[in-house]
Write a protein that holds these residues in place. Structure first.
Motif, PDB file in Angstrom:
ATOM      1  N   VAL A   1       0.871  -1.162   0.000  1.00  0.00           N
ATOM      2  CA  VAL A   1       0.000   0.000   0.000  1.00  0.00           C
ATOM      3  C   VAL A   1       0.913   1.218   0.000  1.00  0.00           C
ATOM      4  O   VAL A   1       1.855   1.287   0.797  1.00  0.00           O
ATOM      5  CB  VAL A   1      -0.924   0.035   1.239  1.00  0.00           C
ATOM      6  CG1 VAL A   1      -1.591   1.390   1.364  1.00  0.00           C
ATOM      7  CG2 VAL A   1      -1.984  -1.046   1.149  1.00  0.00           C
TER       8      VAL A   1
ATOM      9  N   HIS B   1      -1.526   6.942   1.100  1.00  0.00           N
ATOM     10  CA  HIS B   1      -2.481   6.492   2.127  1.00  0.00           C
ATOM     11  C   HIS B   1      -1.810   6.570   3.499  1.00  0.00           C
ATOM     12  O   HIS B   1      -1.613   5.571   4.178  1.00  0.00           O
ATOM     13  CB  HIS B   1      -2.940   5.071   1.824  1.00  0.00           C
ATOM     14  CG  HIS B   1      -3.535   4.900   0.468  1.00  0.00           C
ATOM     15  ND1 HIS B   1      -4.766   5.418   0.131  1.00  0.00           N
ATOM     16  CD2 HIS B   1      -3.064   4.281  -0.656  1.00  0.00           C
ATOM     17  CE1 HIS B   1      -5.042   5.118  -1.128  1.00  0.00           C
ATOM     18  NE2 HIS B   1      -4.027   4.438  -1.615  1.00  0.00           N
TER      19      HIS B   1
ATOM     20  N   THR C   1      -1.137   3.939   6.838  1.00  0.00           N
ATOM     21  CA  THR C   1       0.237   3.646   7.250  1.00  0.00           C
ATOM     22  C   THR C   1       0.420   3.887   8.748  1.00  0.00           C
ATOM     23  O   THR C   1       1.048   3.085   9.450  1.00  0.00           O
ATOM     24  CB  THR C   1       1.227   4.511   6.461  1.00  0.00           C
ATOM     25  OG1 THR C   1       1.042   4.287   5.064  1.00  0.00           O
ATOM     26  CG2 THR C   1       2.659   4.183   6.835  1.00  0.00           C
TER      27      THR C   1
ATOM     28  N   PRO D   1      -7.485   2.142   2.204  1.00  0.00           N
ATOM     29  CA  PRO D   1      -7.209   2.749   0.900  1.00  0.00           C
ATOM     30  C   PRO D   1      -8.315   2.534  -0.111  1.00  0.00           C
ATOM     31  O   PRO D   1      -8.593   3.404  -0.924  1.00  0.00           O
ATOM     32  CB  PRO D   1      -5.905   2.059   0.473  1.00  0.00           C
ATOM     33  CG  PRO D   1      -5.236   1.690   1.755  1.00  0.00           C
ATOM     34  CD  PRO D   1      -6.356   1.323   2.689  1.00  0.00           C
TER      35      PRO D   1
ATOM     36  N   ASP E   1      -6.523  -4.932   1.883  1.00  0.00           N
ATOM     37  CA  ASP E   1      -5.952  -4.007   2.861  1.00  0.00           C
ATOM     38  C   ASP E   1      -6.073  -4.543   4.282  1.00  0.00           C
ATOM     39  O   ASP E   1      -5.172  -4.357   5.106  1.00  0.00           O
ATOM     40  CB  ASP E   1      -6.639  -2.640   2.749  1.00  0.00           C
ATOM     41  CG  ASP E   1      -6.455  -2.033   1.364  1.00  0.00           C
ATOM     42  OD1 ASP E   1      -5.358  -2.205   0.796  1.00  0.00           O
ATOM     43  OD2 ASP E   1      -7.400  -1.419   0.848  1.00  0.00           O
TER      44      ASP E   1
END
Length: 443
Positions: A246, A251, A255, A376, A384
């Motif tokens: 990702v 994003h 994170t 995301p 995700d």
């Protein structure tokens, strides 16, 4: 697939007469499969049975039998042995979760695409149990740990895949909740059956393994998992590698959530991974009483977590905020870890476990809800959430790698410095709580 006028829906097993031009629409292969296969009565029960059994085998090993065996091989190097084994098993888990899932999706066996992995997982549990009981040295010990981990990964992936394959999205809530609770319940079962046997490895390992094998094989027998006859998607290495990725800049909120989760779980891993050897070497508990002691910690931890989580979840929903609760949870976890590092006896340590359970209850009530607010791709959340799951498992490897150095700080005749390990875990938890404040797009 398109359902043309007056033509029944095509499925891997022929036509489904219930779908006609009155329900003209696009069906994905999974939707067509779901409508063509009748679930067995008690489908959710069999999913939970398999996961509880697998968790009993995995968690009893992680909490008790691996420590007993490492001590039997060489008590002086037991902490190093556990660290090496946990690190290797943690790495295996990180890669095995997506790999087993991908292999299962691509399987076109006449036995189905999920059932074979239940059988493979059961075999892995049996082989791992045999090696764990008989291991004469560290390499065989590590091999046993890897096989047990493989069995648990196979059970996890297969049960979640079956749930997704056969239950519509609006019917998964209860099943998902029950499956999610299977790991702590399995840990409780695994430790409960161990109590009467003291330090006898054969029943300590054999009984939880039998629970896992029975649960997985029963599910394999009763589940309706016919051959998947839809075309196999072409293999794409680039797409396969993107499963782990990702964009952290695009994003950033996701994170920060991943980072926070990893740090908080590092604190939990510091305690869970080393509490058995801590009780033996620091609190001088007799091996014969270790199973009973750990069962008490599991009961206390799980009990307070299950009591607190629903109450905090409701309060968080009412107030409409998550981040303050996560920070408070991280601080409570840290306090519990510091108390564990100071424990002069098992009674004090049990109080520390109660505090840790309180922190976990607050954390589990709100953290995943916040995570789902910053995904995301909210319309396609599985990938995700799978990446987020890595944050649960990566701390096992991180702690295992860092533990030998921390345990060696000031170590002497009194043994390894467990206080340094637990306090480092407390610091990681607090930092994880603070990191969550950087998340934007959620309160």
């Amino acid at each position: 697939m398109t359902i043309p006028k007056d033509v029944p829906a095509a499925t891997p097993f022929g036509a489904t007469p219930a779908i006609t031009t009155d329900t003209l629409r696009e069906l994905t292969p999974t939707e067509a499969f779901r409508q063509s296969v009748k679930r067995p009565r008690g489908f959710t029960f069999f999913l939970v049975l398999a996961m509880v059994g697998a968790a009993a085998a995995q968690m009893s090993a992680a909490l008790l039998t691996l420590t007993l065996k490492a001590t039997e091989i060489d008590a002086a190097t037991a902490t190093t042995t556990i660290s090496i084994s946990s690190a290797v098993a943690g790495i295996l888990t990180l890669f095995a979760l997506p790999i087993v899932g991908t292999l299962s999706d691509r399987t076109r066996s006449r036995f189905g695409r999920r059932r074979p992995y239940l059988v493979v997982g059961a075999i892995a549990f049996v082989l791992g149990a045999i090696l764990l009981v008989t291991a004469p040295n560290v390499p065989v010990f590590v091999a046993a740990h890897l096989l047990i981990t493989t069995g648990f990964v196979a059970a996890n992936v297969t049960v979640m895949a079956l749930l997704t394959d056969q239950l519509p999205a609006d019917q998964r809530g209860v099943a998902t909740a029950l499956v999610s609770m299977s790991t702590p319940i399995g840990a409780l079962f695994g430790m409960a059956v161990a109590v009467p046997f003291g330090q006898q490895l054969l029943p300590l390992v054999g009984i939880p393994t039998a629970l896992a094998v029975i649960g997985m094989l029963v599910l394999a027998v009763v589940v309706r998992d016919p051959r998947w006859e839809f075309p196999q998607p072409p293999f794409d290495l680039r797409a396969a590698l993107r499963v782990f990725w990702v964009n952290p800049l695009k994003h950033s909120a996701f994170t920060w959530v991943f980072t926070s989760r990893m740090l908080v779980f590092s604190g939990v891993a510091a305690l869970n991974g080393y509490q058995a050897i801590y009780l033996l070497q620091k609190l001088h508990m007799e091996p014969a009483g270790l199973g009973t002691a750990i069962l008490l910690t599991v009961v206390v931890n799980l009990g307070i977590t299950m009591l607190v989580a629903p109450l905090v979840g409701k309060l968080s929903d009412r107030l409409g905020v998550r981040k303050p609760f996560i920070l408070v949870a991280a601080v409570i976890l840290a306090v519990g870890l510091v108390l564990a590092s100071l424990a002069p006896d098992f009674g004090f340590y049990l109080v520390a476990c109660t505090v840790v359970g309180l922190g976990q209850g607050v954390y589990f009530a709100v953290e995943l809800v916040l995570a789902t607010q910053v995904l995301p791709d909210p319309d396609n959340p599985a990938k995700d959430l799978g990446i987020l799951k890595i944050a649960d498992n990566l701390p096992v490897t991180i702690v295992a790698a860092a533990a030998p150095a921390l345990l060696a700080i000031g170590a002497g005749p009194a043994g390894p410095n467990f206080a340094a390990l637990f306090i480092a875990g407390a610091i990681a938890a607090v930092i994880g709580g603070l990191v969550i404040l950087f998340v934007r797009g959620a309160r």
